[in-house]
Design an enzyme around this catalytic site. Sequence first.
Site: not given
Ligand code: AHR
Length: 486
Positions: A25, A175-176, A245, A296, A347
């Site tokens: 990103e 995205n999100e 995450y 992600e 990432q």
């Molecule tokens: O990876 C960092 C951020 O985490 C990304 O931009 C977003 O999509 C997620 O919340």
Amino acid sequence: MNRICLVAADGRGTIRREIYGHFSEHIGGVFRGGLWVGEDSPIPNTRGFRNFVIERFRAIDPPVLRYPGGCFAETYDWRDGIGPRASRPRRVNWWYKNDRRVETNEVGTHEFTDFCHMTGAAPYLAGNITSLTPMDMRDWMEYCDFPAGETTLSEERAKNGSPEPLGVRFWGIGNENWGGGGNMTPEMYAREYARYATICDSVNVGGARFIACGANSFDIGWTDRFMREWSAKCAPLWGLSFHYYCGSAGDPIAFTHEEWDRLIAQAGRMEELIERHAAAMRTFDPERRVRIVVDEWGVWHPDGSGPSKGYNLFEQQSTMRDAVVTALTLNIFNNHCDTVYMANAAQLCNNLHCLFLTGPNPGEELVTPTYHVFDLFKRHQGARHIHTAGVPASLSVSASERDGVVTLTAANLNYDRDEAVELSSFDVPLGARARLTHLTAEPHAHNTFEAPETVSPGAPIELPVADGRIVFTVPAASVTRLEIEE
Ligand code: AHR
């Protein structure tokens, strides 16, 4: 002794290469000073991209790389990143409030796809559906892949240095969108999705695959409500994503035994997530036409443990704990390869759960323990999945066969206890010899610019196959690969 048995008949099909995907990103130091150093840098580079990263990334056979966000995508206008670099605009971007760094647009569509072509990764572009129109996204697709000479946009691409189409097959629609991408409800997003996918499909000349923004981790309701709304119309939809995450488990480096266990337990929930999202999707798509894309995933530690000491937003160090999380996650994807079609570790560089850490000076560049896991696992890409029976809770294991070689990967989830394994086979022919490679170090070990090889795989160990059995040890807190010729 743990007894594990290979059962090919119960395998789940082909492990898609895209499960081993990545994400980059425009945020913090991912590109700036990370992947991208610029053509005039004293740091060895090829057309502005750091040679160390190009070479090492290519070596792990990256199948796909997602770009330009993440949240960044939702304020990004692709037109800012084309044309002469010197005249590209400097913009306030999505992350400005977090780090006060403006976006220079030095890296845009051509540079990014050049990096992809140099490393072998297929580009996966995430479109902005929050602050641009469906026509803008359609134009981006046309610009990227319409045959040269046919339209004004494809001519413009040629003038900007790429007469040949850029070969973008994967397109994310937003995205999100439940958060930074517009704070939408699933119903609102499904309607937006249908508008963008329908319009973009009208310029789809190269087999583009559309991926919808999905849920935040355990929000199964998002998947359920999105699928319900989508199924009323069925706009083109190749995959539905979710993001997961794990984190909140102490200091990235100085964690305790209890925090090790907590993070491993959180990472292991990926399995439950896949099964629950898949079940919600099947209610509205019993033929399983829509695939799961985990675009992600990774560990999100508190900021500041990376070499830039917090300057690069979200940059973090990676230890053996993160390597074990990586192996656990990839084993889960392998073992659900009939459901998961793509995944992207978040990432790539100087950020969350990254494979590379770099500094401003020549020579300041390293691969993390996570990188080595992707390297150890790469033979699973495109391989035929083999079921592993009898795996104890303290181990994470997956196996596959490709070109006559059986690959088994194991992570020992114990902080401080080795596990002995006796491997046998129900229906997979095992040759006479096997080769074992360990990625092992104490749980907090990590690589630094001063000691970049602290965590790296050991030399392969030859093992005999006796009476169709192989006996080996998976050291505590380690990742192990066993390769057996059929
Ligand atoms: O990876 C960092 C951020 O985490 C990304 O931009 C977003 O999509 C997620 O919340």
